[in-house]
Design a protein around this motif. Sequence first.
Motif, mmCIF file in Angstrom:
data_model
loop_
_atom_site.group_PDB
_atom_site.id
_atom_site.type_symbol
_atom_site.label_atom_id
_atom_site.label_comp_id
_atom_site.label_asym_id
_atom_site.label_seq_id
_atom_site.Cartn_x
_atom_site.Cartn_y
_atom_site.Cartn_z
ATOM 1 N N CYS A 236 0.837 -1.208 0.000
ATOM 2 C CA CYS A 236 0.000 0.000 0.000
ATOM 3 C C CYS A 236 0.868 1.253 0.000
ATOM 4 N N ASP A 237 1.943 1.202 0.766
ATOM 5 C CA ASP A 237 2.832 2.355 0.837
ATOM 6 C C ASP A 237 3.462 2.658 -0.515
ATOM 7 N N GLU A 238 3.859 1.622 -1.237
ATOM 8 C CA GLU A 238 4.448 1.814 -2.557
ATOM 9 C C GLU A 238 3.448 2.477 -3.505
ATOM 10 N N LYS A 239 2.189 2.068 -3.407
ATOM 11 C CA LYS A 239 1.152 2.696 -4.235
ATOM 12 C C LYS A 239 0.907 4.133 -3.806
ATOM 13 N N MET A 240 0.967 4.387 -2.509
ATOM 14 C CA MET A 240 0.725 5.729 -1.998
ATOM 15 C C MET A 240 1.797 6.709 -2.474
ATOM 16 N N ARG A 276 6.718 3.060 9.559
ATOM 17 C CA ARG A 276 6.822 4.296 8.767
ATOM 18 C C ARG A 276 5.646 4.413 7.804
ATOM 19 N N ALA A 277 5.289 3.324 7.159
ATOM 20 C CA ALA A 277 4.153 3.349 6.235
ATOM 21 C C ALA A 277 2.872 3.752 6.948
ATOM 22 N N LYS A 339 -6.958 4.874 3.988
ATOM 23 C CA LYS A 339 -8.000 4.153 4.728
ATOM 24 C C LYS A 339 -7.685 2.668 4.790
ATOM 25 N N GLU A 340 -7.182 2.131 3.674
ATOM 26 C CA GLU A 340 -6.825 0.711 3.640
ATOM 27 C C GLU A 340 -5.706 0.418 4.638
#
Length: 386
Positions: A236-240, A276-277, A339-340
């Motif tokens: 998710c962090d990579e997508k963010m 961190r994420a 949110k995810e």
Amino acid sequence: MKSNIFISALFAAAISLASCNSSNATPKKNTIEGKPLNAEKTKIQVALLLDTSSSMDGLIDQAKSRLWNIVNTLTTLKYDGKTPDIEIALYEYGNDGLSKQSNYIRQITPLSTDLDLISEKLFALTTNGGNEYCGAVIQDATKQLNWARENNNMKLIYIAGNEDFKQGGIDYKEAISDALKNDIYVNTIFCGDKNEGINTNWKDGADYGKGKYFNIDSNESVRYIATPYDDEISKCDEKMNDTYINYGSKGHEKKMNQTTQDKNAKKVSVSNYTERAVSKSKAVYKNESWDLVDKVKDDAAAISKIKKEELPAELQNKSTEELKTFVAQKSKERETIQKEIGVLAKKRQEFIDNESKKTKKQDDLGNAITSSIAGFAKVKGYTVEK
């Protein structure tokens, strides 16, 4: 890991502060019809004063390991239903690479909401030599940092080291007295034996500062609990990261630093990167100075004010309306990802809490962190969001 002890020290210190000062707990405000004059957004301000003499490599490693855990713990606090700004400042002291004229101390960062900057500077720290003047660094942090004025703000100093607390030409009691006049409470973390810390005035410093004294083994390895949610949160962090739109003269540099700090967190451990994420998914991680999505949240008319040359090359040919649409799309994507991560982070924390019950804690403060924060928050009029 040493980090658990370090963060426990930080937040348990806050509680001691709460219990010691409950009689003066009611915030003092100048008001008109119950509303504060010149009200500023509520802040939680934490100054970390770290000994970077030769024996303190372990302490620095702890700080690197627990920065994001510290941030995430602080983000559970709300004031009037809102998330306060979190500002962190860094000082180093006791490093012979610094000038004698400065008392071997250096302000690394001022109180700042730029969490990537804090991480960058932490990972750049090195140790050397050792003349540790605690009174001097407390005095400098008290006088030079931009501390908030309203009493509903949390203002905390944490100083960590392992030499006699009264070294140097500045009396630590005078320095701490000045801090207390500004509602800044001083907590001490001695890296070594408990009784040695007491005998070398670290406990006295905390007592005088209406804070809490702790001793830790700064060379102890950090233990992490891996969870089934770490990998999902990392993805998710990579997508963010793809939702950030840099702008301005330092925008590209800042965006690259975001990636660098991701890598730094990963070097420590998967769990640290996950922490961190989680921090990046929260409101306190904001980058309006270089990210157009955050800037528009701060100033709805920002897009109309930005010069084309301040944008990435691929966006410079877009019309204002096209750019607004693009930013709105990225903003929506980020909110969905945040949110995810929020849902996954709660499941992750529940898993960690359950697993923690099965093993012996590194220190007896580990299970008390949440309740400690809740206790201090209550005194200051904060609530804790689970």
